[in-house]
Design a protein around this motif. Sequence first.
Motif, PDB file in Angstrom:
ATOM      1  N   GLY A 196      -7.457   7.431 -60.709  1.00 14.17           N
ATOM      2  CA  GLY A 196      -8.071   6.338 -59.940  1.00 14.17           C
ATOM      3  C   GLY A 196      -7.648   6.343 -58.484  1.00 14.17           C
ATOM      4  O   GLY A 196      -7.450   5.294 -57.887  1.00 14.17           O
ATOM      5  N   GLY A 197      -7.513   7.549 -57.881  1.00  9.60           N
ATOM      6  CA  GLY A 197      -7.350   7.643 -56.425  1.00  9.60           C
ATOM      7  C   GLY A 197      -8.738   7.606 -55.793  1.00  9.60           C
ATOM      8  O   GLY A 197      -9.743   7.314 -56.466  1.00  9.60           O
ATOM      9  N   LEU A 198      -8.812   7.915 -54.498  1.00  7.56           N
ATOM     10  CA  LEU A 198     -10.111   7.827 -53.808  1.00  7.56           C
ATOM     11  C   LEU A 198     -11.150   8.779 -54.389  1.00  7.56           C
ATOM     12  O   LEU A 198     -12.344   8.449 -54.430  1.00  7.56           O
ATOM     13  N   LEU A 242      -9.779   6.170 -66.192  1.00  2.00           N
ATOM     14  CA  LEU A 242      -8.425   6.097 -66.752  1.00  2.00           C
ATOM     15  C   LEU A 242      -7.413   6.390 -65.660  1.00  2.00           C
ATOM     16  O   LEU A 242      -7.407   7.496 -65.090  1.00  2.00           O
ATOM     17  N   ALA A 281      -9.691  13.806 -61.651  1.00  2.00           N
ATOM     18  CA  ALA A 281      -9.457  13.505 -60.218  1.00  2.00           C
ATOM     19  C   ALA A 281      -7.966  13.271 -60.031  1.00  2.00           C
ATOM     20  O   ALA A 281      -7.540  12.317 -59.386  1.00  2.00           O
TER      21      ALA A 281
HETATM   22  C1  FAD Z   1       2.184   9.633 -46.984  1.00  2.00           C
HETATM   23  C2  FAD Z   1       0.725   9.949 -46.869  1.00  2.00           C
HETATM   24  C3  FAD Z   1       0.024   9.616 -45.699  1.00  2.00           C
HETATM   25  C4  FAD Z   1      -1.333   9.946 -45.586  1.00  2.00           C
HETATM   26  N1  FAD Z   1      -2.032   9.561 -44.471  1.00  2.00           N
HETATM   27  C5  FAD Z   1      -3.367   9.755 -44.443  1.00  2.00           C
HETATM   28  C6  FAD Z   1      -4.142   9.231 -43.373  1.00  2.00           C
HETATM   29  O1  FAD Z   1      -3.640   8.573 -42.453  1.00  2.00           O
HETATM   30  N2  FAD Z   1      -5.487   9.468 -43.373  1.00  2.00           N
HETATM   31  C7  FAD Z   1      -6.094  10.171 -44.380  1.00  2.00           C
HETATM   32  O2  FAD Z   1      -7.321  10.335 -44.335  1.00  2.00           O
HETATM   33  N3  FAD Z   1      -5.377  10.658 -45.420  1.00  2.00           N
HETATM   34  C8  FAD Z   1      -4.042  10.478 -45.478  1.00  2.00           C
HETATM   35  N4  FAD Z   1      -3.327  10.939 -46.538  1.00  2.00           N
HETATM   36  C9  FAD Z   1      -4.005  11.755 -47.571  1.00  2.00           C
HETATM   37  C10 FAD Z   1      -4.753  10.880 -48.570  1.00  2.00           C
HETATM   38  O3  FAD Z   1      -3.921   9.859 -49.052  1.00  2.00           O
HETATM   39  C11 FAD Z   1      -5.191  11.745 -49.754  1.00  2.00           C
HETATM   40  O4  FAD Z   1      -5.868  12.895 -49.276  1.00  2.00           O
HETATM   41  C12 FAD Z   1      -6.118  11.023 -50.712  1.00  2.00           C
HETATM   42  O5  FAD Z   1      -5.696   9.702 -50.959  1.00  2.00           O
HETATM   43  C13 FAD Z   1      -6.148  11.816 -52.025  1.00  2.00           C
HETATM   44  O6  FAD Z   1      -6.958  11.157 -52.976  1.00  2.00           O
HETATM   45  P1  FAD Z   1      -7.181  11.802 -54.412  1.00  2.00           P
HETATM   46  O7  FAD Z   1      -7.988  10.843 -55.191  1.00  2.00           O
HETATM   47  O8  FAD Z   1      -7.687  13.194 -54.251  1.00  2.00           O
HETATM   48  O9  FAD Z   1      -5.721  11.966 -55.064  1.00  2.00           O
HETATM   49  P2  FAD Z   1      -4.653  10.844 -55.454  1.00  2.00           P
HETATM   50  O10 FAD Z   1      -4.690   9.743 -54.485  1.00  2.00           O
HETATM   51  O11 FAD Z   1      -3.356  11.565 -55.642  1.00  2.00           O
HETATM   52  O12 FAD Z   1      -5.164  10.281 -56.850  1.00  2.00           O
HETATM   53  C14 FAD Z   1      -4.855  10.889 -58.093  1.00  2.00           C
HETATM   54  C15 FAD Z   1      -4.726   9.781 -59.130  1.00  2.00           C
HETATM   55  O13 FAD Z   1      -4.571  10.375 -60.426  1.00  2.00           O
HETATM   56  C16 FAD Z   1      -3.639   9.592 -61.157  1.00  2.00           C
HETATM   57  N5  FAD Z   1      -3.101  10.411 -62.257  1.00  2.00           N
HETATM   58  C17 FAD Z   1      -2.221  11.428 -62.180  1.00  2.00           C
HETATM   59  N6  FAD Z   1      -1.992  11.933 -63.403  1.00  2.00           N
HETATM   60  C18 FAD Z   1      -2.768  11.234 -64.267  1.00  2.00           C
HETATM   61  C19 FAD Z   1      -2.978  11.293 -65.672  1.00  2.00           C
HETATM   62  N7  FAD Z   1      -2.322  12.185 -66.445  1.00  2.00           N
HETATM   63  N8  FAD Z   1      -3.846  10.411 -66.238  1.00  2.00           N
HETATM   64  C20 FAD Z   1      -4.506   9.493 -65.476  1.00  2.00           C
HETATM   65  N9  FAD Z   1      -4.318   9.391 -64.138  1.00  2.00           N
HETATM   66  C21 FAD Z   1      -3.475  10.257 -63.548  1.00  2.00           C
HETATM   67  C22 FAD Z   1      -2.610   9.227 -60.093  1.00  2.00           C
HETATM   68  O14 FAD Z   1      -1.814   8.124 -60.524  1.00  2.00           O
HETATM   69  C23 FAD Z   1      -3.503   8.904 -58.912  1.00  2.00           C
HETATM   70  O15 FAD Z   1      -3.899   7.547 -58.882  1.00  2.00           O
HETATM   71  C24 FAD Z   1      -1.973  10.641 -46.657  1.00  2.00           C
HETATM   72  C25 FAD Z   1      -1.271  10.951 -47.821  1.00  2.00           C
HETATM   73  C26 FAD Z   1       0.055  10.606 -47.933  1.00  2.00           C
HETATM   74  C27 FAD Z   1       0.775  10.919 -49.212  1.00  2.00           C
END
Ligand code: FAD
Length: 465
Positions: free
Chosen positions: A4-6, A25, A260
Amino acid sequence: MIGGGLAGLSSAVALAEAGFRVRLLEKRPYLGGRATSYALPDGEQVDNCQHVTLGCCTNLDDFYRRVGAAEKIRWYDQLYFLDANGRRGVIEASPLPPPLHLAPSFALFPSLTWRDKRAIARAMIRIVRSGGRPADAEQSPGITMLDWLRRHGQTERAIERFWSVVLVSALDEELARTDAHYGVDVFWKAFLANRGGFRMGIPSVPLGELYDGCRAGVERRGGEVLLRAGVREIHVQGDRIGGIALENGTELTADFYITAVPHDVLPALLPPAIAEREPSFAGLRNLRAAPITGVHLWFDRPVMNEPYLTLLDRTTQWVFNKSRLYGTGVEKDGGQYLQLVISASYDLVPRSRQEIIALCHREMTEVFPAVREAVLRKATVVKETAATFSPEPGCDRWRPAQRSPLKNLFLAGDWTATGWPATMEGAVRSGYLAAEAILAAAGNPQKLLRPDLPVQGLVRFCVRT
Ligand SMILES: Cc1cc2nc3c(=O)[nH]c(=O)nc-3n(C[C@H](O)[C@H](O)[C@H](O)COP(=O)(O)OP(=O)(O)OC[C@H]3O[C@@H](n4cnc5c(N)ncnc54)[C@H](O)[C@@H]3O)c2cc1C
């Protein structure tokens, strides 16, 4: 939808709007993944780290609109810089057409000499003429941004006080480890192609509050969002997913599955033979992670006036005045809350939290004279050692497409093949692309991905085809 990330949220909401019943989930008790906020043990709400978006992030903007969060983003038209000699610079748009719109403020920028500026201008012209894709930055395997800048005659000061300042924050990597293609693309999209590309969008609420509309978006169409619902295992039958097992033992099935999760989590959920055999899963181990360190400081009085400030020549790269970004600049108790960000913070990773706080506090004393009199009431450090994947030369070959080798499994995440670095925009793009792939597989192809900002002004006539 696992995660549930972006990436997961954007895909889930888009698919629900397209008529799918989505079950999302999420392992943790809150949504937003790396771009979220949570409560400290004393109840204080903090962002995992300050996140900013830019005008060129068209898909993130589209997602915020879909979930009713767009009005929680405040847009700023100026970038403020301060160097170690106390000289302040402002980058802002003039009425001139792109790519000249930022040129007057750049010409006045006090921390660079005319020689530095001429070198930067020459490199910018090269980027514009190539439409953001100069041939020598598009080589395979790629060259580093540092090599590209040296080839194009950049002075050391231009590299340190200009290119590095922008790119280390945007890409979370040092120039010597960044693929030139990614570095050049930042300048093309944010500073050259369109006058709105560089505008900075900053949430006026804690990050977690941006996702309030996501659950409703999924539930309206009969779907559900389950928190504390970690997935333990994905079962594969032949060339398809047969079902998944949650950490609590529950077994679930679906017509289509999207993962995701972070790139280092996915292989552990798959049967080891498949994770090792299929190149798109096996290659993930080659994506290296880069760190970001966030430092949160609470003072007993206001010490900073600007909403945010970029620091040159220091360990601290950005200071965000959270009290001002959320309100008036002063907390209810008369104090002020600042959040500092250090990207590609390799040097800080081995250092203790106390050392990092002391270093940042010292730098704040030098930058804001009022800090000398102020009492630091509270401080905390959030070290994200695997904040983003590193945009190293050649990393694209390890970023898999959203359609996986398993027929009903689709991949989302900022690390999948989006053409963007690890950003919120990259994550939302991956979510939309995975949703598009499912819609096509279900016989209902639809376009979800939003186009880039249009090329404007003189840039249209400068690009050599
Ligand atoms: C410190 C920091 C600063 C940042 N600053 C910026 C910024 O200023 N601007 C910008 O554009 N981007 C920034 N980013 C990058 C940005 O946050 C990420 O690129 C983006 O949020 C990634 O989204 P995602 O959904 O791909 O992954 P994630 O956000 O990592 O989502 C993955 C999700 O999967 C869940 N998960 C993991 N394992 C399981 C499982 N087994 N079952 C169910 N769920 C699970 C996790 O809990 C999480 O919620 C930054 C990142 C960090 C860490």
